[in-house]
Write a protein that holds these residues in place. Structure first.
Motif, PDB file in Angstrom:
ATOM      1  N   PRO A  52     -66.388 -47.755 -10.646  1.00 28.96           N
ATOM      2  CA  PRO A  52     -65.997 -46.475 -10.060  1.00 28.96           C
ATOM      3  C   PRO A  52     -66.667 -46.241  -8.712  1.00 28.96           C
ATOM      4  O   PRO A  52     -67.776 -46.692  -8.451  1.00 28.96           O
ATOM      5  CB  PRO A  52     -66.478 -45.460 -11.101  1.00 28.96           C
ATOM      6  CG  PRO A  52     -67.599 -46.150 -11.811  1.00 28.96           C
ATOM      7  CD  PRO A  52     -67.213 -47.594 -11.854  1.00 28.96           C
ATOM      8  N   SER A  53     -65.922 -45.534  -7.860  1.00 29.08           N
ATOM      9  CA  SER A  53     -66.471 -45.169  -6.555  1.00 29.08           C
ATOM     10  C   SER A  53     -65.891 -43.821  -6.183  1.00 29.08           C
ATOM     11  O   SER A  53     -64.710 -43.562  -6.443  1.00 29.08           O
ATOM     12  CB  SER A  53     -66.123 -46.213  -5.491  1.00 29.08           C
ATOM     13  OG  SER A  53     -64.725 -46.350  -5.390  1.00 29.08           O
ATOM     14  N   ALA A  54     -66.703 -42.972  -5.606  1.00 29.85           N
ATOM     15  CA  ALA A  54     -66.219 -41.645  -5.229  1.00 29.85           C
ATOM     16  C   ALA A  54     -67.199 -41.023  -4.251  1.00 29.85           C
ATOM     17  O   ALA A  54     -68.396 -41.339  -4.270  1.00 29.85           O
ATOM     18  CB  ALA A  54     -66.080 -40.753  -6.466  1.00 29.85           C
ATOM     19  N   PRO A  55     -66.715 -40.145  -3.402  1.00 30.99           N
ATOM     20  CA  PRO A  55     -67.635 -39.417  -2.526  1.00 30.99           C
ATOM     21  C   PRO A  55     -68.562 -38.523  -3.348  1.00 30.99           C
ATOM     22  O   PRO A  55     -68.229 -38.112  -4.463  1.00 30.99           O
ATOM     23  CB  PRO A  55     -66.686 -38.572  -1.654  1.00 30.99           C
ATOM     24  CG  PRO A  55     -65.353 -39.249  -1.754  1.00 30.99           C
ATOM     25  CD  PRO A  55     -65.302 -39.827  -3.129  1.00 30.99           C
ATOM     26  N   SER A 112     -70.040 -38.889   2.929  1.00 33.02           N
ATOM     27  CA  SER A 112     -69.110 -38.280   1.974  1.00 33.02           C
ATOM     28  C   SER A 112     -68.279 -37.140   2.562  1.00 33.02           C
ATOM     29  O   SER A 112     -67.075 -37.052   2.277  1.00 33.02           O
ATOM     30  CB  SER A 112     -69.866 -37.801   0.729  1.00 33.02           C
ATOM     31  OG  SER A 112     -70.282 -38.901  -0.064  1.00 33.02           O
ATOM     32  N   PRO A 113     -68.849 -36.248   3.377  1.00 32.93           N
ATOM     33  CA  PRO A 113     -68.015 -35.164   3.913  1.00 32.93           C
ATOM     34  C   PRO A 113     -66.808 -35.652   4.702  1.00 32.93           C
ATOM     35  O   PRO A 113     -65.710 -35.069   4.593  1.00 32.93           O
ATOM     36  CB  PRO A 113     -68.998 -34.390   4.797  1.00 32.93           C
ATOM     37  CG  PRO A 113     -70.334 -34.635   4.177  1.00 32.93           C
ATOM     38  CD  PRO A 113     -70.271 -36.055   3.711  1.00 32.93           C
ATOM     39  N   GLU A 114     -66.953 -36.725   5.464  1.00 34.78           N
ATOM     40  CA  GLU A 114     -65.818 -37.202   6.262  1.00 34.78           C
ATOM     41  C   GLU A 114     -64.837 -38.033   5.448  1.00 34.78           C
ATOM     42  O   GLU A 114     -63.699 -38.262   5.900  1.00 34.78           O
ATOM     43  CB  GLU A 114     -66.329 -38.028   7.450  1.00 34.78           C
ATOM     44  CG  GLU A 114     -67.073 -39.289   7.054  1.00 34.78           C
ATOM     45  CD  GLU A 114     -67.543 -40.108   8.255  1.00 34.78           C
ATOM     46  OE1 GLU A 114     -66.664 -40.539   9.054  1.00 34.78           O
ATOM     47  OE2 GLU A 114     -68.766 -40.316   8.393  1.00 34.78           O
ATOM     48  N   PHE A 115     -65.243 -38.476   4.246  1.00 33.83           N
ATOM     49  CA  PHE A 115     -64.373 -39.305   3.408  1.00 33.83           C
ATOM     50  C   PHE A 115     -63.804 -38.537   2.218  1.00 33.83           C
ATOM     51  O   PHE A 115     -63.035 -39.098   1.431  1.00 33.83           O
ATOM     52  CB  PHE A 115     -65.139 -40.527   2.898  1.00 33.83           C
ATOM     53  CG  PHE A 115     -65.503 -41.512   3.970  1.00 33.83           C
ATOM     54  CD1 PHE A 115     -64.678 -41.717   5.062  1.00 33.83           C
ATOM     55  CD2 PHE A 115     -66.681 -42.255   3.888  1.00 33.83           C
ATOM     56  CE1 PHE A 115     -64.996 -42.633   6.052  1.00 33.83           C
ATOM     57  CE2 PHE A 115     -67.011 -43.166   4.874  1.00 33.83           C
ATOM     58  CZ  PHE A 115     -66.172 -43.356   5.958  1.00 33.83           C
ATOM     59  N   ASN A 169     -60.189 -39.364   1.041  1.00 38.35           N
ATOM     60  CA  ASN A 169     -59.040 -39.134   1.913  1.00 38.35           C
ATOM     61  C   ASN A 169     -58.595 -40.468   2.514  1.00 38.35           C
ATOM     62  O   ASN A 169     -59.060 -41.547   2.099  1.00 38.35           O
ATOM     63  CB  ASN A 169     -59.378 -38.101   2.994  1.00 38.35           C
ATOM     64  CG  ASN A 169     -60.606 -38.511   3.815  1.00 38.35           C
ATOM     65  OD1 ASN A 169     -60.979 -39.695   3.840  1.00 38.35           O
ATOM     66  ND2 ASN A 169     -61.217 -37.559   4.486  1.00 38.35           N
ATOM     67  N   THR A 170     -57.718 -40.399   3.506  1.00 34.27           N
ATOM     68  CA  THR A 170     -57.206 -41.632   4.105  1.00 34.27           C
ATOM     69  C   THR A 170     -58.339 -42.485   4.679  1.00 34.27           C
ATOM     70  O   THR A 170     -58.384 -43.706   4.467  1.00 34.27           O
ATOM     71  CB  THR A 170     -56.187 -41.306   5.212  1.00 34.27           C
ATOM     72  OG1 THR A 170     -55.159 -40.469   4.677  1.00 34.27           O
ATOM     73  CG2 THR A 170     -55.578 -42.578   5.780  1.00 34.27           C
ATOM     74  N   ALA A 171     -59.257 -41.844   5.382  1.00 31.15           N
ATOM     75  CA  ALA A 171     -60.400 -42.584   5.933  1.00 31.15           C
ATOM     76  C   ALA A 171     -61.283 -43.135   4.825  1.00 31.15           C
ATOM     77  O   ALA A 171     -61.848 -44.233   4.938  1.00 31.15           O
ATOM     78  CB  ALA A 171     -61.205 -41.674   6.859  1.00 31.15           C
TER      79      ALA A 171
END
Length: 282
Positions: free
Chosen positions: A209-212, A251-254, A262-264
């Motif tokens: 698993p991966s997540a901001p 994390s805030p930008e992703f 998000n897309t980035a």
């Protein structure tokens, strides 16, 4: 001294001289006899002799003798088996996972990490992403949809027109809902073994698993369970949590919605995955 017909006449002075010579001879003999029998004298003590060994000069190398037993050399520490992928001559890839593999959060969805990886690798690839599913979690609010990864792999194996020889399993986010990590570990290992039965010779890679952040903070136990299952089945594991793909800084930008990138963020996952893939196929 005079000589006559009857012998020698010795004067008194001559007798005295002969007697003195005799006494000197006797004295000399006595001294010689004492020297031979006790050269130091009866009362002289013999002092002990102290032997001082020569000083040893240390050397850098010690050469053992023929009968010497050499010291055993320390055994090298055992190293963990390196798991990797040996690319087939014609790779055919199946990427199976959850909403991340489906591209949720990317705009458009085909800018999701799995689509970006497939385009970068350039191999024939099928992408199977179903939101809300996992190795042990079948989907739905109550785990009632029966869409666990093994079930979906079995369905994919019914299609004779697509026979993958490389399988990439992504997931674990939804498995965090399972309260028993051992269940997730067992399900992960069983999913990998099932794929090997469905497609003999297939090579499997697992990406955990991966997540901001902050959602990533809730995935540590699930990540460990998926990693343990992959290890039990001897499949390479890409550990996004341990590698710190998402941090407090990025994390805030992703972040898309608190649970998805998000897309980035998807582009970030794809970039990190491809770097890990390169080490597995090196």
């Amino acid at each position: 001294m005079t000589r006559n017909g009857r012998g020698l006449n010795v004067t008194k002075q001559e007798w005295i001289k002969y007697a003195a010579l005799f006494l000197l001879a006797v004295a000399a003999f006595g001294v010689s006899w004492l020297a031979l029998t006790n050269p130091r004298g009866a009362s002289e003590a013999v002092s002990p002799v102290t032997v001082t060994p020569p000083s040893a000069t240390p050397t850098a190398t010690v050469t053992p003798t023929a009968n010497a037993t050499p010291s055993p050399k320390p055994k090298p520490k055992a190293t963990a088996e390196r798991l990797g992928i040996e690319l087939p001559a014609e790779p055919v890839v199946l990427i199976l996972g959850d909403s991340y593999t489906a591209g949720m959060g990317a705009d458009p969805a085909d800018q999701g990490w799995a689509y970006l990886v497939a385009g970068s690798l350039g191999y024939p690839t099928n992408i199977d992403g179903v939101p809300g599913t996992g190795f042990a979690w079948g989907g739905g609010e109550q785990d009632e949809l029966a869409q666990e990864y093994e079930v979906r792999l079995q369905a994919a194996a019914q299609d004779p027109s697509f026979v993958p020889n490389i399988l990439i399993l992504q997931g674990g986010q939804n498995d965090a809902a399972i309260t028993d990590p051992a269940e997730v570990k067992i399900a992960t290992a069983e999913t990998i073994e099932a794929a090997r039965r469905f497609w003999p010779g297939i090579q499997v890679v697992v990406m955990g698993p991966s997540a901001p952040l902050p959602f990533a903070g809730d995935l540590s136990a699930a990540n460990s369970a998926v990693r343990a299952g992959a290890a039990a089945a001897k499949a390479p594991f890409i550990d996004a949590v341990k590698a710190g793909w998402f941090t407090g800084a990025n994390s805030p930008e992703f972040n898309f919605d608190g649970a998805h990138p998000n897309t980035a963020g998807h582009a970030h996952i794809a970039e990190k995955f491809l770097k890990a893939w390169a080490t597995l196929t090196d």
